[in-house]
Design an enzyme around this catalytic site. Structure first.
Site, PDB file in Angstrom:
ATOM      1  NE  ARG A  28      -3.449  -0.268   2.719  1.00 50.17           N
ATOM      2  CZ  ARG A  28      -4.143  -0.536   3.805  1.00 50.17           C
ATOM      3  NH1 ARG A  28      -4.326   0.403   4.722  1.00 50.17           N
ATOM      4  NH2 ARG A  28      -4.635  -1.734   4.000  1.00 50.17           N
ATOM      5  CG  HIS A 123      -9.335   1.619   6.468  1.00 52.87           C
ATOM      6  ND1 HIS A 123      -8.706   0.390   6.524  1.00 52.87           N
ATOM      7  CD2 HIS A 123      -8.639   2.430   7.280  1.00 52.87           C
ATOM      8  CE1 HIS A 123      -7.673   0.469   7.349  1.00 52.87           C
ATOM      9  NE2 HIS A 123      -7.606   1.688   7.812  1.00 52.87           N
ATOM     10  CG  ASP A 293     -13.508  -1.740   4.228  1.00 54.30           C
ATOM     11  OD1 ASP A 293     -14.315  -2.528   3.686  1.00 54.30           O
ATOM     12  OD2 ASP A 293     -12.329  -2.055   4.488  1.00 54.30           O
ATOM     13  CG  ASP A 295     -11.286  -4.139   0.971  1.00 51.39           C
ATOM     14  OD1 ASP A 295     -11.537  -3.319   1.871  1.00 51.39           O
ATOM     15  OD2 ASP A 295     -10.571  -5.145   1.171  1.00 51.39           O
ATOM     16  CG  ASP A 297     -11.774  -6.141   4.318  1.00 52.33           C
ATOM     17  OD1 ASP A 297     -12.079  -4.943   4.462  1.00 52.33           O
ATOM     18  OD2 ASP A 297     -10.588  -6.529   4.220  1.00 52.33           O
ATOM     19  NE  ARG A 298     -10.210  -2.704   7.450  1.00 49.42           N
ATOM     20  CZ  ARG A 298      -9.216  -2.778   8.331  1.00 49.42           C
ATOM     21  NH1 ARG A 298      -9.465  -2.532   9.598  1.00 49.42           N
ATOM     22  NH2 ARG A 298      -7.996  -3.089   7.949  1.00 49.42           N
ATOM     23  CD  GLU A 381      -7.808  -8.391  12.369  1.00 46.10           C
ATOM     24  OE1 GLU A 381      -6.645  -8.775  12.526  1.00 46.10           O
ATOM     25  OE2 GLU A 381      -8.175  -7.711  11.403  1.00 46.10           O
ATOM     26  CB  SER A 383      -9.444  -2.867  12.738  1.00 45.07           C
ATOM     27  OG  SER A 383      -9.148  -4.189  12.325  1.00 45.07           O
ATOM     28  CE  LYS A 394     -10.082  -6.933   7.487  1.00 42.75           C
ATOM     29  NZ  LYS A 394      -8.754  -7.581   7.323  1.00 42.75           N
TER      30      LYS A 394
END
Length: 567
Positions: A28, A123, A293, A295, A297-298, A381, A383, A394
């Protein structure tokens, strides 16, 4: 008429020293770096592809997707051209390049692909001034383990050339198969453009009771929901699954068009950035709210009147209510996993259910071995990431559907479910303070000095008096994880101070950034007494935070007056 084979070129390049994946095979960086540095993306993609043994790479299938952020289309074209030149036999790509991270994991597992490449910076902000990322998924559909990330890095440091088919062009908008003849290749290179949602939707249908959720959203006692896709990848999934499939009104879903800059806001589902959702929920019209978020996953959960469910509580409540989900009634529950900084609320549930809890370093890759070996059914998690063994990632939408299933089964509001959980298991007051964009050397020395302080024998059993509170140190350590499956040891994963009343302070450096550092402080305090469950977390935790600031001297050493973000 015969098609002219597409040339396969070998391009000379020079290595970059800064292409070490930050965990899970991901790189990233600021988007401008990918755009301005010569061969920066091709170098990393070549290193990634070369990390797959040649015999496994030749003719294999890989999955490619993106969260739709700026530079994704250019990057997908480069990935396709390089995959073809490196002997990949088939690529499966989401229509218009769009695939959520859970969907990529799902497709890899469904078609038994060799792995996948996801173009996302999670995110982090998008647009030309934002960040871009490349993430590698392995054959189990999970993030690359550390040994693969290290292999990618070692290759990147000595890379002298990469292979590419610069004349190869794919139409990402057209569903179906496209074939390309390449020079010196016996078989054509195939690209399959697939519906971004369908395969993942079919998996969800096999996990949940869609009729129960549909009745919750459309029946006589229906609740109104508000879902914010934050202009990331989840827009098509929210519309197709929650609206079209499960009957939620179309106006339940907001910010559902994927934008290259996510509408100018960080696509981060928390109280700091999902403000439009929070304000809508505070009005009282909606009984359930969620945000995702970039992508997918959150996630974040809100109840009526903006009642916030922190990620650690959400994980524990999901664990306590898995019997609401057909998948778990059929498969059973074998164990739970949580990252070390995540609150110990999950542990209380596990004790009652008599299943083990595995405490791992931060990073979803650490859960993959546990799930592959059949030890773990649910992981999470702090987060805002939660998932189960249905995938190896996730999965934000999965978590939202679990919550809707719980609401349907228990016929209570979000707040009632949370408060019932606290009454039964106790409340874990929890907060995370992020100090972002620190000078890396400063952050390193803060952590180094802090480790020396808390691991010294004189610190053990020390007492701290803050107002009317006295905290006695019970034990301290630098967290180390031994994988119970393969014995791999992961060291220096955060500093822990555990007090005699089970309160915790944790200090950890985040590995997700490149140029600047993020230092995180976590505070947790357990309260069994239901009469004490209505306090503000920061008020309860302020004595612990005062101890953290005193021993770390973070404000004095950074010149900061406070954290960048509080969650």
């Amino acid at each position: 008429m015969e098609r002219t084979p597409i040339p396969v070129l070998t391009v000379q390049t020079a290595p970059y020293e800064d292409q070490r994946p930050t965990g899970g095979g991901g790189l990233r960086r600021p988007t401008a770096l990918f755009e301005s540095q010569r061969n920066y993306l091709p170098n990393f993609v070549q290193s990634l592809l070369s990390s797959v043994d040649l015999r496994d790479r030749q003719g294999c299938t890989m999955v490619v997707g993106s969260d739709g952020r700026y530079f994704s289309k250019t990057a997908i074209e480069i990935v396709v051209q390089m995959a073809a030149a490196n002997g990949i036999g088939r690529l499966v790509i989401g229509q218009n390049g769009i695939l959520s991270t859970p969907a990529v994991s799902c497709i890899i597992r469904k078609i038994k692909a060799a792995g996948g490449i996801i173009l996302t910076a999670s995110h982090s902000p998008g647009g030309p001034g934002g960040e871009f990322g490349v993430k590698f998924e392995v054959a189990n559909g999970g993030p690359a383990p550390d040994m693969v990330s290290e292999k990618i890095y070692q290759i990147s440091k000595t890379l002298e050339e990469y292979a590419i088919c610069p004349d190869l062009r794919v139409d990402l908008s057209r569903l179906g198969r496209q074939e390309f003849d390449l020079e010196n290749k016996f078989k054509p290179f195939r690209v399959e453009i697939v519906d971004s949602v369908e395969i993942y939707l079919n998996l969800l249908r096999s996990i949940f009771d869609f009729n129960a959720i549909r009745n919750l959203l459309t029946g006589p006692n229906q609740i109104k929901i508000r879902i914010d896709a934050m202009n990331g990848v989840m827009g098509p999934y929210v519309r197709r699954i929650l609206c079209d499939e499960l009957g939620a009104p179309a106006n339940s879903a907001i910010n559902c068009i994927p934008l290259e800059d996510f509408g100018g806001q960080p696509p981060d589902p928390n109280l700091t950035y999902a403000t439009a959702l929070l304000e809508a929920m505070k009005g009282g019209e909606y009984g359930f709210g969620a945000a995702f978020d970039a992508d997918g996953d959150r996630y974040m959960i809100l109840g009526q009147n903006g009642f916030f469910v922190n990620a650690s509580d959400s994980l524990a409540i999901i664990a306590a209510n898995l019997s609401c989900i057909p998948y778990f009634r059929q498969m059973g529950v074998r164990g739970f996993g949580r990252s070390m900084p995540t609150s110990t609320a999950l542990d209380k549930v596990a004790k009652v259910m008599k299943v083990p809890v595995y405490e791992t370093p931060a990073g979803w890759r650490h859960f993959s071995n546990l799930m592959d070996s059949g030890r773990c059914s649910l992981c999470g998690e702090e987060s805002f990431g939660t998932g189960s063994d249905h995938l190896r990632e996730k999965d934000g939408l999965w978590a939202v559907l679990v919550w809707l299933s719980i609401l349907a089964a228990r016929k209570q509001s979000v707040e009632e479910i949370v408060r019932d959980h606290w009454a039964k298991f106790g409340r874990h007051y929890y907060c995370r303070f992020d100090y972002e964009a620190l000078e890396p050397r400063t952050a390193y020395f803060i952590m180094r000095d802090l480790e020396a302080l808390i691991t010294d024998k004189s610190f053990s059993h020390q007492q701290f008096a803050v107002g009317n509170n006295i905290y006695s140190v019970e034990r301290t350590d630098s967290f180390e994880y031994i994988d119970p499956v393969d014995g791999t040891v992961t060291k220096r994963q955060g500093l822990r101070i555990i007090f005699s009343d089970a309160s915790r302070l944790i200090f950890r450096m985040s590995a997700s950034s490149h140029v600047r550092a993020t230092l995180r402080i976590y505070a947790e305090s357990y309260e069994k007494d239901p009469s004490q469950h209505n306090q503000e977390p920061q008020a309860v935790l302020s004595p612990l935070i005062a101890i953290a600031l005193k021993i770390s001297q973070i404000h004095e050493r950074t010149g900061r007056k406070g954290p960048t973000v509080i969650t």
